[in-house]
Design a protein around this motif. Structure first.
Motif, PDB file in Angstrom:
ATOM      1  N   THR A  60       0.741  -1.318  -0.104  1.00  0.00           N
ATOM      2  CA  THR A  60       0.000  -0.018  -0.160  1.00  0.00           C
ATOM      3  C   THR A  60       0.857   1.028  -0.183  1.00  0.00           C
ATOM      4  O   THR A  60       2.145   1.134  -0.073  1.00  0.00           O
TER       5      THR A  60
ATOM      6  N   TYR B 285       7.678  -5.392  -7.914  1.00  0.00           N
ATOM      7  CA  TYR B 285       6.067  -5.237  -7.436  1.00  0.00           C
ATOM      8  C   TYR B 285       5.365  -5.578  -8.684  1.00  0.00           C
ATOM      9  O   TYR B 285       4.460  -5.778  -8.559  1.00  0.00           O
TER      10      TYR B 285
ATOM     11  N   ASN C 135       1.630  -7.175  -8.924  1.00  0.00           N
ATOM     12  CA  ASN C 135       0.385  -6.426  -9.591  1.00  0.00           C
ATOM     13  C   ASN C 135       0.972  -5.384 -10.809  1.00  0.00           C
ATOM     14  O   ASN C 135       1.650  -4.571 -11.035  1.00  0.00           O
TER      15      ASN C 135
ATOM     16  N   LYS D 145      -0.134  -0.544  -9.480  1.00  0.00           N
ATOM     17  CA  LYS D 145      -0.811   0.537  -8.629  1.00  0.00           C
ATOM     18  C   LYS D 145      -1.131  -0.508  -7.095  1.00  0.00           C
ATOM     19  O   LYS D 145      -1.027  -1.828  -7.157  1.00  0.00           O
ATOM     20  N   VAL D 146      -1.505   0.368  -6.180  1.00  0.00           N
ATOM     21  CA  VAL D 146      -1.547  -0.239  -4.856  1.00  0.00           C
ATOM     22  C   VAL D 146      -3.152  -0.007  -4.590  1.00  0.00           C
ATOM     23  O   VAL D 146      -3.838   1.060  -5.165  1.00  0.00           O
TER      24      VAL D 146
ATOM     25  N   ALA E  88      -2.481  -4.101  -3.042  1.00  0.00           N
ATOM     26  CA  ALA E  88      -2.599  -5.559  -3.285  1.00  0.00           C
ATOM     27  C   ALA E  88      -2.287  -6.263  -2.150  1.00  0.00           C
ATOM     28  O   ALA E  88      -1.844  -5.761  -1.098  1.00  0.00           O
TER      29      ALA E  88
ATOM     30  N   VAL F 124      -2.347 -13.768  -4.939  1.00  0.00           N
ATOM     31  CA  VAL F 124      -2.509 -12.529  -5.064  1.00  0.00           C
ATOM     32  C   VAL F 124      -3.703 -12.052  -5.405  1.00  0.00           C
ATOM     33  O   VAL F 124      -4.667 -12.862  -6.045  1.00  0.00           O
TER      34      VAL F 124
ATOM     35  N   THR G 264      -5.688  -7.888  -6.211  1.00  0.00           N
ATOM     36  CA  THR G 264      -5.965  -6.607  -6.413  1.00  0.00           C
ATOM     37  C   THR G 264      -7.214  -6.266  -6.804  1.00  0.00           C
ATOM     38  O   THR G 264      -8.019  -7.213  -6.694  1.00  0.00           O
ATOM     39  N   GLU G 265      -7.225  -5.076  -6.553  1.00  0.00           N
ATOM     40  CA  GLU G 265      -8.567  -4.212  -7.023  1.00  0.00           C
ATOM     41  C   GLU G 265      -9.527  -4.108  -5.626  1.00  0.00           C
ATOM     42  O   GLU G 265      -9.736  -5.280  -4.957  1.00  0.00           O
ATOM     43  N   CYS G 266      -9.508  -2.815  -5.209  1.00  0.00           N
ATOM     44  CA  CYS G 266     -10.168  -2.810  -3.799  1.00  0.00           C
ATOM     45  C   CYS G 266     -11.390  -3.431  -3.630  1.00  0.00           C
ATOM     46  O   CYS G 266     -11.596  -4.218  -2.371  1.00  0.00           O
TER      47      CYS G 266
ATOM     48  N   ILE H 291     -10.453  -7.257  -3.279  1.00  0.00           N
ATOM     49  CA  ILE H 291      -9.848  -7.473  -1.982  1.00  0.00           C
ATOM     50  C   ILE H 291     -10.753  -7.448  -0.587  1.00  0.00           C
ATOM     51  O   ILE H 291     -10.791  -8.292   0.133  1.00  0.00           O
TER      52      ILE H 291
END
Length: 208
Positions: A7, A43, A47, A51-52, A54, A61, A63-65, A68
């Protein structure tokens, strides 16, 4: 169990910090600065969008808010952040609305992208005003978006509403302000803000 959170404290990662604190599972935080660190090959292997946020949970893994939040609610069911499977229609519907139509509409508006009436048929959100009306319809007079029980939907969609108020794209009506005050007063939300605010000076003021 291994759970690593990538993050930046001034990014959408704040949503996931809150979600992690609500989930109550131990996790490791790895902060990334904008620029070289976030664009590093190491990183990018996690991802490729560079982008953060993750997460990496037991080698997997995510990703994507929105994804998650959904994943963590299922991975840690003891936290009670998702409805029972048979009662998830509204939960999935409005999570995806916030992740898709609302975020697209809000970002386009912030960028000054004006969608014409003809183009609105192609845009997933139709028009900004329509998306805003739907978003505001989710705000409850009391309790939470799915009723009396707090859920991951409040973390995710509630975060979008709170930020949109700060940026002026959502009106700060008494009902909206009361809802945001209610969810931000949760102990997990307060812990999350404290953790990210403490790291913000070192890792930069730029939002993703």
């Amino acid at each position: 169990m291994s759970l690593v959170f990538y993050t930046n404290p001034m990014s959408r990662g704040r949503i996931i910090r809150w979600m992690l604190e609500e989930a109550g599972a131990p996790y490791e935080t790895r902060f990334l600065r904008y620029g070289e660190e976030m664009n590093s090959p190491a990183y990018a292997a996690i991802n490729p969008m560079r982008k953060v946020p993750a997460i990496v949970h037991n080698g997997h893994v995510v990703t994507e808010c929105g994804a998650i939040c959904l994943y963590l609610a299922d991975a840690f069911p003891e936290a009670g952040l998702a409805p029972p499977p048979a009662g998830r229609a509204d939960y999935y519907r409005w999570m995806m609305f916030a992740a898709g139509p609302w975020e697209q509409a809000n970002v386009n508006a912030a960028l000054g992208v004006n969608v014409t009436a003809e183009q609105s048929r192609m845009a997933g959100y139709g028009t900004f005003d329509r998306a805003l009306d739907v978003l505001l319809s989710l705000v409850p007079e009391d309790g939470y978006m799915l009723g009396e029980k707090f859920s991951a939907l409040d973390v995710y969609a509630g975060s979008h509403i709170g930020w949109a108020i700060e940026f002026g794209s959502v009106p700060a009506t008494p009902e909206v302000e009361a809802y945001i005050k209610r969810i931000r007063a949760r102990p997990a939300a307060l812990r999350a803000v404290e953790l990210d605010d403490a790291a913000a000076a070192e890792y930069g003021p730029v939002r993703s």
